[in-house]
Design an enzyme around this catalytic site. Sequence first.
Site, mmCIF file in Angstrom:
data_model
loop_
_atom_site.group_PDB
_atom_site.id
_atom_site.type_symbol
_atom_site.label_atom_id
_atom_site.label_comp_id
_atom_site.label_asym_id
_atom_site.label_seq_id
_atom_site.Cartn_x
_atom_site.Cartn_y
_atom_site.Cartn_z
ATOM 1 C CD GLU A 1 42.882 72.563 41.262
ATOM 2 O OE1 GLU A 1 42.606 72.912 42.413
ATOM 3 O OE2 GLU A 1 42.339 73.080 40.244
ATOM 4 N NE ARG B 1 40.322 80.329 38.727
ATOM 5 C CZ ARG B 1 41.572 79.860 38.723
ATOM 6 N NH1 ARG B 1 42.538 80.589 38.204
ATOM 7 N NH2 ARG B 1 41.847 78.681 39.235
ATOM 8 C CD GLU C 1 43.998 84.381 23.746
ATOM 9 O OE1 GLU C 1 44.762 84.480 22.764
ATOM 10 O OE2 GLU C 1 42.972 85.072 23.878
ATOM 11 C CD GLU D 1 50.367 81.167 33.775
ATOM 12 O OE1 GLU D 1 50.364 80.289 32.905
ATOM 13 O OE2 GLU D 1 49.308 81.618 34.273
#
Length: 423
Positions: free
Chosen positions: A59, A268, A310, A337
């Site tokens: 988010e 994650r 990154e 992305e």
Amino acid sequence: MRLLYTLLLYLLIPFVLLRLWWRGRRNPGYRQRAAERFGIYHRPVPGGCIWIHAVSVGESQATQPLMRWMSENLPDVPVVISTTTPTGADRVTQMYGDTVTHIYFPYDLPFAIRRALRAFQPRLIVVMETEIWPNFMHLCKKRGTPVVLANARLSEPSAKGYQRVRALIAPAIRSFAAIAAQNSQDAGRFVTLGADRQQVHTCGSVKFDVRIPASIREHGELLRTSWGTGRHVWVAASTHPGEDELLLDVHRKILTKYPDALLVLTPRHPERFDDVAALVDRQGFSYCRRSENPVCRQQSQVYLGDTMGELTVFFAAADVAFVAGSLMPVGGHNVLEPASLGLPVIVGPHMKNFLGITQLMLDAGALVQVADSSELARVLLELFDSAERRTVMGQAGLDVVERNQGALDCVAQLLQQSLKESS
């Protein structure tokens, strides 16, 4: 119903504090600034702000188009961004530095919310994706502070769950000044839960409007040069417990055909970095850790992306992206992305949080959805065998991103309208 809900929250406070302490054992960020979760701030806070709430990393990433619009159209209005998780907080700091004020979102306790609203005196609150807190919405409405639910999504399972407490949730949903849904299915579910049809707008996803800076691409090219331009590289992005073992098994199969292949493994959550490093070591792979050795040795088989912020650079340096959280029933992560960088994308069977975007990518031929890790190994080998197929899939992903841009304009119009009506 809301009073019973509030009473239950008060009874749960000791357990909530215990959970914060417990999670803080592995990620100290959960123990830091805990007072902010009760609306207590020990730092200067900007009044008359726009307050954006973004739960965690995904988010927070999605706030970028909104922040770009606000910097161009409302440059003098201070911005507060709240998150729930420390990883979200770290990402906000990496993206915006001291140009915004970060806070932890207060628990849905009336006294905590009142303190936060008094401290910030927000002109407008923007909630990203799906956060519906009954007391927060009630007190914002009572105060006359407009709240816009932006980039709103509501999966069918979540909608069914909310239906069980519709008496509690429906008043909260009706308290939004506007709901900018990602697609018509999401919009319909909000209406079914009690939203007024006039307050729900189908805008699309602002994630399509994210721009990749040229500096990211340049950094990716430099990183790829250090890895070795002639080898095959795949990124396993945002992995969860249980996936790393499967992905390392997949990589072992890849190495039988392409001995110089490199897996860029990115967990994650940062509290798992050391555990995953130990797993890679036990499995006998030669590896580098990004945090310890920015330049990976060309003989390394695994590159552990144990830094935050990154992942986009890793995508820019790779040939193929596997988006994790999808081999296990987590619900998947954002595939746009890597697509916006022209990469072919692979996901597992569990993508319930991104069904619409996943289907768009599938229909365009930009994404492959596999049933399990064995099929993932097969598809990876097929893609490594064909540079042409990688190029075609990558271009298809770029086309999907370009065709679906424009949600930002729709959301921005709703924000302007809400600001105007509240002034």
